[in-house]
Write a protein that holds these residues in place. Structure first.
Motif, PDB file in Angstrom:
ATOM      1  N   GLY A  37       0.664  -1.375  -0.238  1.00  0.00           N
ATOM      2  CA  GLY A  37       0.436   0.100  -0.308  1.00  0.00           C
ATOM      3  C   GLY A  37       1.267   0.920   0.119  1.00  0.00           C
ATOM      4  N   PRO A  38       0.035   2.418   0.009  1.00  0.00           N
ATOM      5  CA  PRO A  38       1.156   3.698   0.147  1.00  0.00           C
ATOM      6  C   PRO A  38       2.453   3.128   1.130  1.00  0.00           C
ATOM      7  CG  PRO A  38      -1.217   4.102  -0.038  1.00  0.00           C
ATOM      8  CD  PRO A  38      -1.414   2.491   0.259  1.00  0.00           C
ATOM      9  N   GLY A  39       3.352   3.168   0.690  1.00  0.00           N
ATOM     10  CA  GLY A  39       4.703   3.474   1.617  1.00  0.00           C
ATOM     11  C   GLY A  39       5.225   1.759   2.902  1.00  0.00           C
ATOM     12  N   TRP A  40       4.369   1.251   2.287  1.00  0.00           N
ATOM     13  CA  TRP A  40       4.820   0.316   2.654  1.00  0.00           C
ATOM     14  C   TRP A  40       4.166  -1.014   1.982  1.00  0.00           C
ATOM     15  CZ3 TRP A  40       1.436  -3.817   3.525  1.00  0.00           C
ATOM     16  CH2 TRP A  40      -0.103  -4.029   3.342  1.00  0.00           C
ATOM     17  N   SER A  41       5.050  -2.447   2.169  1.00  0.00           N
ATOM     18  CA  SER A  41       4.777  -3.447   1.374  1.00  0.00           C
ATOM     19  C   SER A  41       5.260  -5.264   2.103  1.00  0.00           C
ATOM     20  CB  SER A  41       5.465  -3.648   0.064  1.00  0.00           C
ATOM     21  OG  SER A  41       7.143  -2.771   0.694  1.00  0.00           O
ATOM     22  N   LEU A  42       4.785  -5.697   2.027  1.00  0.00           N
ATOM     23  CA  LEU A  42       5.572  -6.978   2.638  1.00  0.00           C
ATOM     24  C   LEU A  42       5.567  -8.387   1.351  1.00  0.00           C
ATOM     25  CD1 LEU A  42       3.963  -6.887   6.580  1.00  0.00           C
ATOM     26  CD2 LEU A  42       6.193  -6.637   5.898  1.00  0.00           C
ATOM     27  N   GLY A  43       5.957  -9.092   1.668  1.00  0.00           N
ATOM     28  CA  GLY A  43       6.619 -10.541   0.215  1.00  0.00           C
ATOM     29  C   GLY A  43       6.975 -11.703   1.698  1.00  0.00           C
ATOM     30  N   CYS A  44       6.098 -12.819   0.373  1.00  0.00           N
ATOM     31  CA  CYS A  44       6.748 -14.020   2.019  1.00  0.00           C
ATOM     32  C   CYS A  44       6.369 -15.359   0.536  1.00  0.00           C
ATOM     33  CB  CYS A  44       5.093 -14.196   2.340  1.00  0.00           C
ATOM     34  SG  CYS A  44       5.487 -15.717   3.647  1.00  0.00           S
ATOM     35  N   ASN A  45       7.032 -15.911   0.428  1.00  0.00           N
ATOM     36  CA  ASN A  45       7.760 -17.306  -0.181  1.00  0.00           C
ATOM     37  C   ASN A  45       8.090 -18.449   0.528  1.00  0.00           C
ATOM     38  OD1 ASN A  45       9.897 -15.173  -1.584  1.00  0.00           O
ATOM     39  ND2 ASN A  45       8.472 -15.938  -2.786  1.00  0.00           N
ATOM     40  N   ARG A  46       6.648 -19.075   0.828  1.00  0.00           N
ATOM     41  CA  ARG A  46       6.281 -20.120   1.913  1.00  0.00           C
ATOM     42  C   ARG A  46       7.011 -21.858   1.938  1.00  0.00           C
ATOM     43  NH1 ARG A  46       0.500 -22.885   4.030  1.00  0.00           N
ATOM     44  NH2 ARG A  46       1.376 -23.249   5.962  1.00  0.00           N
ATOM     45  N   LEU A  47       7.321 -21.971   2.389  1.00  0.00           N
ATOM     46  CA  LEU A  47       7.962 -22.857   3.182  1.00  0.00           C
ATOM     47  C   LEU A  47       6.638 -23.580   3.857  1.00  0.00           C
ATOM     48  CD1 LEU A  47       9.565 -25.823   2.701  1.00  0.00           C
ATOM     49  CD2 LEU A  47      10.905 -25.450   3.788  1.00  0.00           C
ATOM     50  N   ALA A  48       5.694 -24.734   3.060  1.00  0.00           N
ATOM     51  CA  ALA A  48       4.768 -25.211   3.942  1.00  0.00           C
ATOM     52  C   ALA A  48       4.891 -26.492   4.863  1.00  0.00           C
ATOM     53  CB  ALA A  48       3.688 -25.257   3.242  1.00  0.00           C
ATOM     54  N   VAL A  49       5.624 -25.708   6.556  1.00  0.00           N
ATOM     55  CA  VAL A  49       5.504 -26.911   7.443  1.00  0.00           C
ATOM     56  C   VAL A  49       4.135 -27.299   8.491  1.00  0.00           C
ATOM     57  CG1 VAL A  49       6.716 -27.812   9.038  1.00  0.00           C
ATOM     58  CG2 VAL A  49       7.841 -25.995   6.815  1.00  0.00           C
ATOM     59  N   THR A  50       3.984 -26.386   8.401  1.00  0.00           N
ATOM     60  CA  THR A  50       2.686 -26.634   9.476  1.00  0.00           C
ATOM     61  C   THR A  50       1.279 -26.017   9.594  1.00  0.00           C
ATOM     62  OG1 THR A  50       4.376 -25.476  11.294  1.00  0.00           O
ATOM     63  CG2 THR A  50       1.736 -25.290  11.887  1.00  0.00           C
ATOM     64  N   ASP A  51       0.325 -26.780   8.826  1.00  0.00           N
ATOM     65  CA  ASP A  51      -0.432 -26.998   8.137  1.00  0.00           C
ATOM     66  C   ASP A  51      -0.478 -26.477   7.114  1.00  0.00           C
ATOM     67  OD1 ASP A  51      -3.628 -27.037   7.565  1.00  0.00           O
ATOM     68  OD2 ASP A  51      -3.897 -25.152   8.641  1.00  0.00           O
TER      69      ASP A  51
END
Length: 604
Positions: A37-51
């Motif tokens: 969004g304006p002034g921020w960002s978050l990203g993730c590449n997931r290794l699925a371990v729990t659930d």
């Protein structure tokens, strides 16, 4: 377990975020998520371990509006935390460990991190209008690394891996002048510093906060203390191994053939047997052919006694010249330990056999003073100079040889600024108080995260494997801190705990680190020597801080009579130069070798 990235108080385009994520997707191949969004960002590449079927990131909850979070790691007490939060009215869409983070923050603010039991790197953005802010946090031992760059304008960018962070165009790739000396003195850059100017890592047990218009503030939390009733060493380790052996994906153990991994293996196999689970699989890396120091016989003995399905992975030295540049790329910055190559090959085999989680024995030497250098320093009589020999034992290249490898300009620069050896020795000598506490603090909070845990994290996740460390759980760390010095020196308490669990030959054997026999492999006619000669005699492309004359003399001496110190020096220099090449490939534009005018020349 994942790879995370993001930015705050600055703009990041979708294309930039995709480029950052793309450089660390190997660590999270199962899913990709991003929000901005304006002034921020978050990203993730997931290794699925729990659930594995749940757990979509970034995490958001209706009961925690305006809070967005991503997690790399595992929260082992998430079920207890979820129950408490449900009693407060929060609902959750799945059973993934990280889903609790927004609700915990909504209830406890930044202090929620102190409630977490696990290994983690967390990034959270609070978008509520009163004061938007960023929170970054890592676990007490720094088992999960988080690199960040805080710009002069207040913008913060971060990622789980250094090459990924450099995919942000605004993050500079500029060598830090002191880093070469630090690297050759301690085998990597210790503490929060990296080899690049302006790029740092969060220290163990740290939380960082930033608001728009303000700077990033980093503070250390009170270490997490286990609330469980105190037990003896074997029972405490047994409890932690059993807890960490629980996962929604296949779990194995790394068995080097030594005491620490042997204890973890025996207790994990015991747990599998008592719960009527399939037999534990164990992995040991050795080298094709006959090489000195092989531990495969001890590893097989542990596996036989524990009843595991044992995998002896035979790495081919003929492929090491090809694997080393890849290993260096995944490390992100120089690490002179030759076992980086072995670690990379080992986790490749673990993943290829279908395992996602591996239990390891890492951390025991630091908590229980198992290294020879620690025992020697502790045994030195009062009033004797233990500091200088201890610091010298950390080096990849001995001090006298370093002098011959540096240019006159770089030697003058270090004379003015002070060498890494002088700074570390001064810090240890001025610490005062208990020598055991001084050494333990340095080994656990300076060397372990930077040299050891960062290597383990990056090279296991290079193959999408989550390494879990029973010895570094709060109950084990707390127990080690409470033990009398004689019991936690030379791992005496662990040897006592191993009686009846491990073969007598393993308990009696001299301590031997998991190693790559670099002295035998880095000789005339081998692929590694050919690579070293090619890389380190590249003339104008060589690091301007290194003396071509000094390098030629080192090569000549080693080819005449190979020794352990000369082989280790060539290995360290080779890794450093490969890293510089990889860095140039990451940033095609010219990269400044140094910002200090004193290094403009390249005198021998």
């Amino acid at each position: 377990m994942c790879r995370i990235c993001g930015s705050f108080a600055t703009r990041a385009t979708g294309q930039e975020l995709a480029a950052v994520s793309g450089r660390q997707r190997h660590g999270g191949p199962d899913a990709h998520g991003a929000a901005r969004g304006p002034g921020w960002s978050l990203g993730c590449n997931r290794l699925a371990v729990t659930d594995p079927t749940g757990g979509g990131q970034p995490y958001r909850l209706p009961s925690a509006p305006g809070v967005v979070a991503v997690l790399n790691g595992e929260i082992y007490n998430h079920r207890q935390l979820r129950a408490r939060l449900q009693a407060l009215g929060h609902t959750f869409p799945d059973d993934c460990d990280g889903t609790v983070i927004p609700a915990l923050y909504a209830e406890h603010g930044p202090g929620f991190v102190e409630l977490l039991d696990g290994m983690f790197a967390i990034a959270l953005v609070d978008l509520r209008p009163d004061e938007p802010r960023l929170l970054l946090a890592v676990d007490d031992h720094g088992m999960k690394t988080l690199y960040y760059h805080a710009a002069a304008d207040g913008g913060v960018r971060f990622a789980s891996e250094l090459p990924a962070l450099l995919a942000f165009p605004q993050v500079p790739a500029e060598h830090r002048d002191e880093a070469l000396d630090e690297y050759l003195t301690t085998r990597t850059c210790l503490g929060q510093q990296t080899a690049l100017r302006g790029i740092r890592t969060l220290p163990p047990g740290a939380t960082a906060l930033a608001t728009r218009g303000g700077s990033l503030r980093v503070y250390r939390r009170t270490p997490h203390r286990s609330s469980r009733a105190p037990l003896g060493v074997r029972e405490t380790l047994r409890r932690e191994v059993r807890r960490l052996a629980q996962a929604d994906v296949p779990v194995c153990a790394i068995t080097s053939g030594g005491l620490d991994s042997g204890l973890v293996t025996a207790l994990a196999a015991e747990h599998a047997n008592e719960t009527q689970a399939p037999p534990l699989h164990t992995f040991h890396l050795t080298y094709r052919g006959e090489w000195p120091g092989s531990e495969h016989g001890f590893a097989r003995a542990i596996a036989r006694r524990s009843g595991t399905v044992h995998h002896q992975v035979e790495a081919d030295p003929a492929e090491f010249a090809e694997l080393l540049p890849r290993t260096v790329w995944h490390l992100g910055q120089p690490n002179a330990d030759p076992i980086t190559l072995s670690t990379y090959a080992l986790f490749r085999a673990v993943r290829n056999e279908g395992f996602t989680v591996a239990l390891t024995g890492d951390g025991a030497d630091e908590l229980f003073a198992g290294y020879d250098r620690m025992r020697t320093a502790l045994a030195a009589p009062p009033g004797t100079g233990w500091v200088a020999p201890y610091v010298a034992s950390l080096a990849a290249v001995p001090s006298a040889l370093r002098e011959t490898l540096y240019t006159s300009d770089y030697r003058a620069f270090l004379a003015d600024r002070g060498t890494a050896e002088q700074r570390i020795a001064g810090r240890l000598a001025s610490a005062g108080g208990d020598r055991h506490a001084t050494l333990s603090s340095f080994e656990t909070f300076q060397r372990l995260p930077a040299y050891h845990l960062r290597r383990l994290d990056h090279l296991s996740m290079a193959w999408a494997v989550e390494a879990r460390l029973p010895f570094l759980q709060p109950s084990m760390a707390g127990l080690a801190a409470r033990l009398p010095a004689p019991l936690k020196t030379g791992k005496r308490a662990l040897y006592e705990a191993a009686q009846g669990l491990l073969p007598a030959a393993v308990i009696r054997r001299p301590k031997q680190p998991f190693l790559l026999p670099v002295e035998a492999m880095l000789v005339r006619g081998t692929p590694l020597m050919a690579l070293a000669q090619d890389v380190l005699t590249a003339g104008p492309h060589l690091d301007a801080r290194l003396s071509p004359r000094g390098l030629r003399a080192l090569f000549a001496a080693h080819l005449r009579r190979p020794t352990g110190p000369s082989a280790m020096a060539l290995w360290a220099l080779l890794v450093h130069e490969l890293w510089r090449q990889e860095l140039c490939a990451l940033r095609p534009a010219p990269i400044r070798a140094s910002a200090a005018p004193v290094l403009a020349g390249a005198a021998a």
